[in-house]
Design a protein around this motif. Structure first.
Motif, short mmCIF file in Angstrom:
data_model
loop_
_atom_site.label_atom_id
_atom_site.label_comp_id
_atom_site.label_asym_id
_atom_site.label_seq_id
_atom_site.Cartn_x
_atom_site.Cartn_y
_atom_site.Cartn_z
N GLU A 147 0.62 -1.10 -0.03
CA GLU A 147 0.14 0.02 0.08
C GLU A 147 0.87 1.32 0.00
OE1 GLU A 147 -3.26 -0.08 -0.54
OE2 GLU A 147 -3.28 -2.02 -0.25
N GLY A 150 1.71 5.65 4.58
CA GLY A 150 2.53 6.67 5.16
C GLY A 150 2.39 6.78 6.79
N GLY A 151 1.90 7.82 7.15
CA GLY A 151 2.09 7.81 8.51
C GLY A 151 2.19 9.29 9.02
N GLY A 154 5.74 11.44 7.97
CA GLY A 154 6.12 11.71 6.55
C GLY A 154 6.46 12.94 6.01
N ARG A 161 7.82 3.89 0.50
CA ARG A 161 8.64 3.66 -0.71
C ARG A 161 10.08 4.19 -0.35
NH1 ARG A 161 6.08 7.60 -3.90
NH2 ARG A 161 7.47 8.89 -2.54
N GLY A 180 16.94 -4.57 -6.69
CA GLY A 180 17.85 -3.65 -5.49
C GLY A 180 18.70 -4.32 -4.84
N LEU A 192 12.19 -1.42 -10.51
CA LEU A 192 11.15 -2.22 -10.33
C LEU A 192 10.71 -2.21 -8.56
CD1 LEU A 192 11.80 -5.53 -12.53
CD2 LEU A 192 10.39 -3.60 -12.69
N ARG A 194 10.43 0.29 -6.65
CA ARG A 194 9.43 1.30 -6.44
C ARG A 194 8.22 0.92 -7.23
NH1 ARG A 194 14.11 2.37 -5.24
NH2 ARG A 194 14.55 3.05 -3.33
N LEU A 195 8.33 0.15 -8.13
CA LEU A 195 6.90 0.06 -8.86
C LEU A 195 6.13 -1.16 -8.20
CD1 LEU A 195 5.54 0.18 -11.95
CD2 LEU A 195 6.62 -2.02 -12.53
N GLY A 198 3.50 -0.22 -3.41
CA GLY A 198 2.20 0.71 -3.52
C GLY A 198 1.47 0.05 -4.53
N ALA A 199 1.90 -1.15 -5.37
CA ALA A 199 1.15 -1.71 -6.42
C ALA A 199 -0.23 -2.64 -5.98
CB ALA A 199 2.06 -2.54 -7.41
N GLY A 415 -3.46 10.04 -0.88
CA GLY A 415 -2.24 10.23 -0.51
C GLY A 415 -1.58 9.02 0.15
N GLU A 416 -2.21 8.13 0.81
CA GLU A 416 -1.48 7.04 1.54
C GLU A 416 -2.31 6.06 1.66
OE1 GLU A 416 -0.11 8.67 5.44
OE2 GLU A 416 -2.38 8.87 6.20
N LYS B 185 2.82 12.97 -0.54
CA LYS B 185 2.16 11.53 -0.60
C LYS B 185 1.11 11.55 -1.81
CE LYS B 185 2.33 10.73 4.47
NZ LYS B 185 1.42 11.13 5.69
N ASP B 186 1.41 10.33 -2.58
CA ASP B 186 0.51 10.24 -3.51
C ASP B 186 0.78 8.70 -4.04
OD1 ASP B 186 -1.11 10.22 -5.83
OD2 ASP B 186 0.47 11.20 -7.13
N VAL B 187 -0.50 7.85 -3.67
CA VAL B 187 -0.43 6.62 -4.14
C VAL B 187 -1.61 6.30 -4.93
CG1 VAL B 187 0.39 5.60 -1.96
CG2 VAL B 187 -1.82 6.22 -2.07
N TYR B 190 0.21 3.00 -10.04
CA TYR B 190 1.41 2.71 -9.68
C TYR B 190 2.31 3.86 -9.87
CZ TYR B 190 -0.45 -1.64 -11.29
OH TYR B 190 -1.06 -2.77 -11.64
N ASP B 191 3.67 3.62 -9.25
CA ASP B 191 4.56 4.78 -9.34
C ASP B 191 5.40 5.10 -10.46
OD1 ASP B 191 6.07 6.80 -8.64
OD2 ASP B 191 6.99 6.05 -6.73
N LYS B 430 23.28 -8.93 -12.72
CA LYS B 430 22.32 -8.42 -11.71
C LYS B 430 21.03 -8.93 -11.44
CE LYS B 430 21.20 -5.50 -8.33
NZ LYS B 430 20.32 -5.95 -7.93
N MET B 439 11.25 -6.51 -17.00
CA MET B 439 11.61 -5.06 -17.51
C MET B 439 11.33 -4.90 -18.91
SD MET B 439 15.10 -3.97 -15.55
CE MET B 439 15.44 -3.90 -13.72
#
Lengths: 470, 470
Positions: A147, A150-151, A154, A161, A180, A192, A194-195, A198-199, A415-416, B185-187, B190-191, B430, B439
């Protein structure tokens, strides 16, 4: 549809004790923390390791069976409601903190670990994991990642993220990938990591995560500022930032919230003021003390009725209670509490709160507003009754107007809390067709059979809040 | 292939003065800052606004013409080499700083703005944009976004990605989308913002960006610590972090680099030491002074030969010169300088530097190593001659071994330079096949005709460094 054959295959994979299609379990996992959304899964499955997750995914992919990964189900967007049936995937066997690496300042965890347990474990080593969603006592790290939670910290520290460095993910194909690393910098291909954050579990299943930690701040101070009008509180927020002070926490409560909180918590809050700011700063002692002086002075200049800096941790805790108990206080007043999540640039907070009040009046619904003022992340919260169909229609209209207004002000529909099933009908307000099409293309490319948490993020039609019971 | 018809259509779009297919221009844009990569574009086109970009993209998509978006071409991964011909897209008309928003702490820019110009503009208002790639005097913000550029302040402040809040992007379809906002904050889905950052122009064309700013730190101090052995320097890095101090900058130079720098810059560096750490801290004065004392003490405990804290900004500048002039100093020694970018968890720096030296010995190549020790982001740099085919083969072998070793140590093949064409053959080290496939699926979903900067990130085959001249 789970045939006897598929059921046997799943039991063969995870063991009888980790497959449950009893009526009571299906009922328990038919909803999450979001009011008005319910749908029965076909079964509840608790894999014991990533290999089992991968095998489950392959099986479900072959048979077009939806998979809903679920932590503690504390999300507020119907993100883990089994909208199209299928299996709810539990992470009760993924509950280990695998490593706290003090040299690289990382913690590696399984997704089923409770957020607060992990926070306490790293704090015992003088380290700090800043994201602190209100649900952290029961939420899981896996849920937080899905998800992008947030909190209250923030403003200064960012959201989930910003702390996810590496993920192990089972793709919809059943392949396991690692994104990563324990790396401050990594540009080997698309981001990927950060993709997936929140997905909402729509692109794959997180089975392990490495999170960034920072040194624990040495010192912390808390203050409460009371205002006779909303604009003064909002002006204080703007002026604090314009004075180049970034507090850890900069929370807002409106009068309606304040009254409900005081009635509930009895902490001596005056209920005749229009707005409250809860401000916290952390860091080295001398810096925090200096900042608090400046913050108090700014609030006073902006016509705060009173500014109260907590003298002790107990007093600070009681001030925090004003904010932390907002939802609990509201929840006991009416049968249904709908906690929403409209976010605007912080310069637009006053306009947004005024608009929320106007919209509430227009539709004759009861909305209290509180939230993360420093982030522009407001939680207009409606006290209503889901059984009152006529009122619920007005509530829906009101929230639609609120989302439209937030986007008009340069904001977003969430937002969160995430999109889930609940915000899906409004996503076009923020993204337009082209933005949604781009996201759907990505979804389709990774999950062509649409088995991963289907009907989330992307609306099938324009249907709004409707109770779905199968 | 650009036919007369397409050429006329492009000229009709952007005007004669913004379409250039002269031999000299094509030659100028046939390469970037990366040695050994060259390929001729068919034309160089400079659109005047996003609508023209969108029309160019639609035209190119219809005719399968590659588009290579290019800032100043300072990247070191052959990321803007027109590998498959097509048109190089210039952003000389996108050179405005559109807004500095002091209330929301953001700056909105067009992609052609020079990084340092923007940094100076925000600093004039007491605000701070931390990412400081070495190329910032000539690099553009658009280039920084496409490559997710790092810099010397990454340890404390992160990289470009951590400062991009919103993007305007022309998709390969020609549609224009807006991601994110002036929002902490913005969810909403997808980012995409962070997916486009570091995508090297392979997913779309950035035409506007809103970046996050932070308050300008009040004070800064700089020190240089010299070591007789590598391990002591690496141990200092680990111990600094383990002591919960996060310096702004924590840079490393090995003896080979040191000798080259001293010969070039004549700043009085001793060349008989094995390693140097350049350490900077910023923040409130009292905190910085306290941190510097602790930092000096840690370095001394870890057997630093000498620790020199700069007494003035001039002296600090001269210490920084040691690090900032490393590449220039090397570049004048041999015809070809290959600056690489292997990154490991910071706990593995000593092992990585030892391995680099062993690998250089093994292949009898000349490698100096310097870089961002706090990030584990090392720049092993080979002084060679691209015309010496036999030596270049050994150089290639050596770098392949270095990348393999970095990944073995939990690292990555590129921390901040990007994959481009140069690292594409090593990406599987990697990511593995599954990671690359994921990807590529995303790439294919957004750019099915593969017109956006083709042959970057994903290798067509296992071909390594080869001079391509058409």
């Amino acid at each position: 549809m789970i045939t006897t054959e598929i059921k046997e295959a799943l039991i063969h994979l995870v063991g009888t004790e980790n497959y449950d299609d009893s009526k009571v379990s299906k009922l328990v996992y038919s909803y999450d923390a979001t009011p008005q959304y319910q749908s029965m899964p076909a079964a509840v499955v608790a894999p014991r390791n990533k290999e089992e997750v991968a095998e489950i995914v392959k099986l479900c992919n072959t048979h077009y069976i939806p998979i809903i990964p679920r932590g503690s189900g504390t999300n507020l967007c119907a993100g883990t409601c089994p909208t199209e049936g299928g299996i709810v995937l539990l992470f009760k066997h993924f509950n280990s903190i695998l490593e706290i690496d003090e040299e690289n300042l990382t913690v590696t965890v399984e997704p089923g670990v409770i957020t607060l347990d992990m926070i306490k474990a790293v704090e015992a080593k003088g380290l700090f994991y800043p994201p602190d969603p209100s649900s952290m006592k029961i939420s899981t790290i896996g849920g937080n990642i899905n998800e992008n939670s947030g909190g209250l910290r923030g403003l200064k520290y960012g959201v989930t993220r910003d702390y996810v460095l590496a993920l192990e993910v089972v793709l919809p194909s059943g392949e396991i990938i690692h994104t990563g690393g324990k790396l401050a910098k990594d540009v080997a291909g698309y981001d990927l990591t950060r993709l997936f954050v929140g997905a909402e579990g729509t692109l794959g299943i997180v089975t392990q995560a490495t999170l960034k930690l920072v040194p624990m701040p040495a010192f912390k101070m808390t203050m409460l500022a009371l205002y006779h009008d909303l604009e003064s509180a909002a002006n204080s927020v703007s002026k604090i930032i314009a004075n180049k002070i970034i507090p850890t926490t900069l929370e807002f409560l409106d009068q309606a919230t304040l009254k409900v909180v005081e009635e509930y918590a009895q902490i001596g809050l005056p209920t005749d003021v229009s707005a409250v700011l809860l401000i916290e700063q952390d860091g080295p002692m001398e810096v925090v003390q200096e900042d608090m002086k400046k913050l108090a002075s700014i609030c006073q200049q902006e016509q705060a009725v009173s500014v109260n800096v907590a003298e002790s941790e107990e007093e600070a805790d009681s001030l925090r209670t004003a904010r932390r108990s907002a939802l609990s206080a509201m929840a006991r007043l009416k049968p249904t509490t709908i906690l929403e999540d409209a976010t605007v640039p912080r310069s637009e907070i006053a306009k947004m709160v005024v608009s929320i009040n106007e919209i509430a009046d227009k539709y004759e619904v009861n909305i209290c507003t509180f939230g993360h003022a420093g982030d522009g992340n407001l939680h207009p919260t409606c006290l209503t009754d889901a059984r009152d169909e006529e009122e619920i229609k007005r509530v829906e209209k009101a929230f639609e107007d609120i989302f439209i207004r937030a986007v008009e002000l340069g904001g977003t529909i969430t937002g969160e809390h995430g999109v889930g099933m609940m915000k899906a009908p409004y996503l076009h307000l923020k993204l337009g067709d082209a933005g949604i099409n781009a996201m759907q293309a990505i979804k389709q490319s990774l999950d062509p059979n649409n088995i991963m948490n289907p009907a989330k993020i992307f609306a099938k039609d324009t249907r709004k809040r409707v109770v779905v019971t199968k």
